[in-house]
Write a protein that holds these residues in place. Sequence first.
Motif, PDB file in Angstrom:
ATOM      1  N   GLY A 278       6.372   9.783  -7.656  1.00  0.00           N
ATOM      2  CA  GLY A 278       7.464   9.079  -8.322  1.00  0.00           C
ATOM      3  C   GLY A 278       8.664   8.830  -7.433  1.00  0.00           C
ATOM      4  N   VAL A 279       8.430   8.746  -6.123  1.00  0.00           N
ATOM      5  CA  VAL A 279       9.516   8.541  -5.166  1.00  0.00           C
ATOM      6  C   VAL A 279       9.902   7.068  -5.126  1.00  0.00           C
ATOM      7  N   ASP A 280      11.181   6.794  -5.234  1.00  0.00           N
ATOM      8  CA  ASP A 280      11.722   5.445  -5.088  1.00  0.00           C
ATOM      9  C   ASP A 280      11.865   5.204  -3.589  1.00  0.00           C
ATOM     10  N   TYR A 281      11.037   4.351  -3.029  1.00  0.00           N
ATOM     11  CA  TYR A 281      11.037   4.182  -1.577  1.00  0.00           C
ATOM     12  C   TYR A 281      10.975   2.708  -1.187  1.00  0.00           C
ATOM     13  N   VAL A 282      11.222   2.471   0.102  1.00  0.00           N
ATOM     14  CA  VAL A 282      11.125   1.137   0.683  1.00  0.00           C
ATOM     15  C   VAL A 282       9.840   1.083   1.496  1.00  0.00           C
ATOM     16  N   ASP A 283       9.003   0.097   1.211  1.00  0.00           N
ATOM     17  CA  ASP A 283       7.715  -0.090   1.880  1.00  0.00           C
ATOM     18  C   ASP A 283       7.866  -1.238   2.869  1.00  0.00           C
ATOM     19  N   VAL A 284       8.037  -0.908   4.141  1.00  0.00           N
ATOM     20  CA  VAL A 284       8.229  -1.914   5.185  1.00  0.00           C
ATOM     21  C   VAL A 284       6.867  -2.340   5.705  1.00  0.00           C
ATOM     22  N   ARG A 285       6.569  -3.634   5.596  1.00  0.00           N
ATOM     23  CA  ARG A 285       5.289  -4.193   6.041  1.00  0.00           C
ATOM     24  C   ARG A 285       5.553  -5.090   7.249  1.00  0.00           C
ATOM     25  N   ILE A 286       4.983  -4.741   8.394  1.00  0.00           N
ATOM     26  CA  ILE A 286       5.233  -5.442   9.649  1.00  0.00           C
ATOM     27  C   ILE A 286       4.069  -6.368   9.973  1.00  0.00           C
ATOM     28  N   GLU A 287       4.363  -7.638  10.156  1.00  0.00           N
ATOM     29  CA  GLU A 287       3.339  -8.610  10.552  1.00  0.00           C
ATOM     30  C   GLU A 287       2.885  -8.307  11.981  1.00  0.00           C
ATOM     31  N   THR A 288       1.577  -8.414  12.225  1.00  0.00           N
ATOM     32  CA  THR A 288       1.048  -8.100  13.554  1.00  0.00           C
ATOM     33  C   THR A 288       1.139  -9.263  14.527  1.00  0.00           C
ATOM     34  N   GLY A 289       1.207 -10.478  14.030  1.00  0.00           N
ATOM     35  CA  GLY A 289       1.069 -11.636  14.904  1.00  0.00           C
ATOM     36  C   GLY A 289      -0.411 -11.937  15.085  1.00  0.00           C
TER      37      GLY A 289
END
Length: 146
Positions: free
Chosen positions: A47-58
Amino acid sequence: NVLPTVVRCGAEAASIPAGAVDGKVTLAYWDICGLAQPCRYALALAGVDYVDVRIETGAVGTPDYKATWFARKPDVASPFANLPFLAYVDADGKEVILPQSGAILRHIARQNEALSAGDAQRVDVALDQASDLDNFFTGSCYRDPS
């Protein structure tokens, strides 16, 4: 259930956060499931409120492949800066950058009281066994079969 804030990072290295976003727990990884998916599941279950950073690979096979991350990596304040990493602010107000998916999973479990001292060894064995199996099966997708 708490849904994460998803941040998609493209070709600009500066778009990749080098730490916790707005003081929130932040998980950074490529824009795939991969090694970060169990960490995402654990954060959701806790139940953690978090930021999910998704990095494009190119594009694979081009000079741009993973270049965005490699340009940003030196700015991540960790001697072992790697993906995935979890960034958070501890109880003393200090920002912590934690790489390695197994370490992240154990941290989430400890922080959310899902891992007792008696369970720690069994969890370590299970995570390492799962990692060995994952390495075997993932490797079979990339090895030359001849």
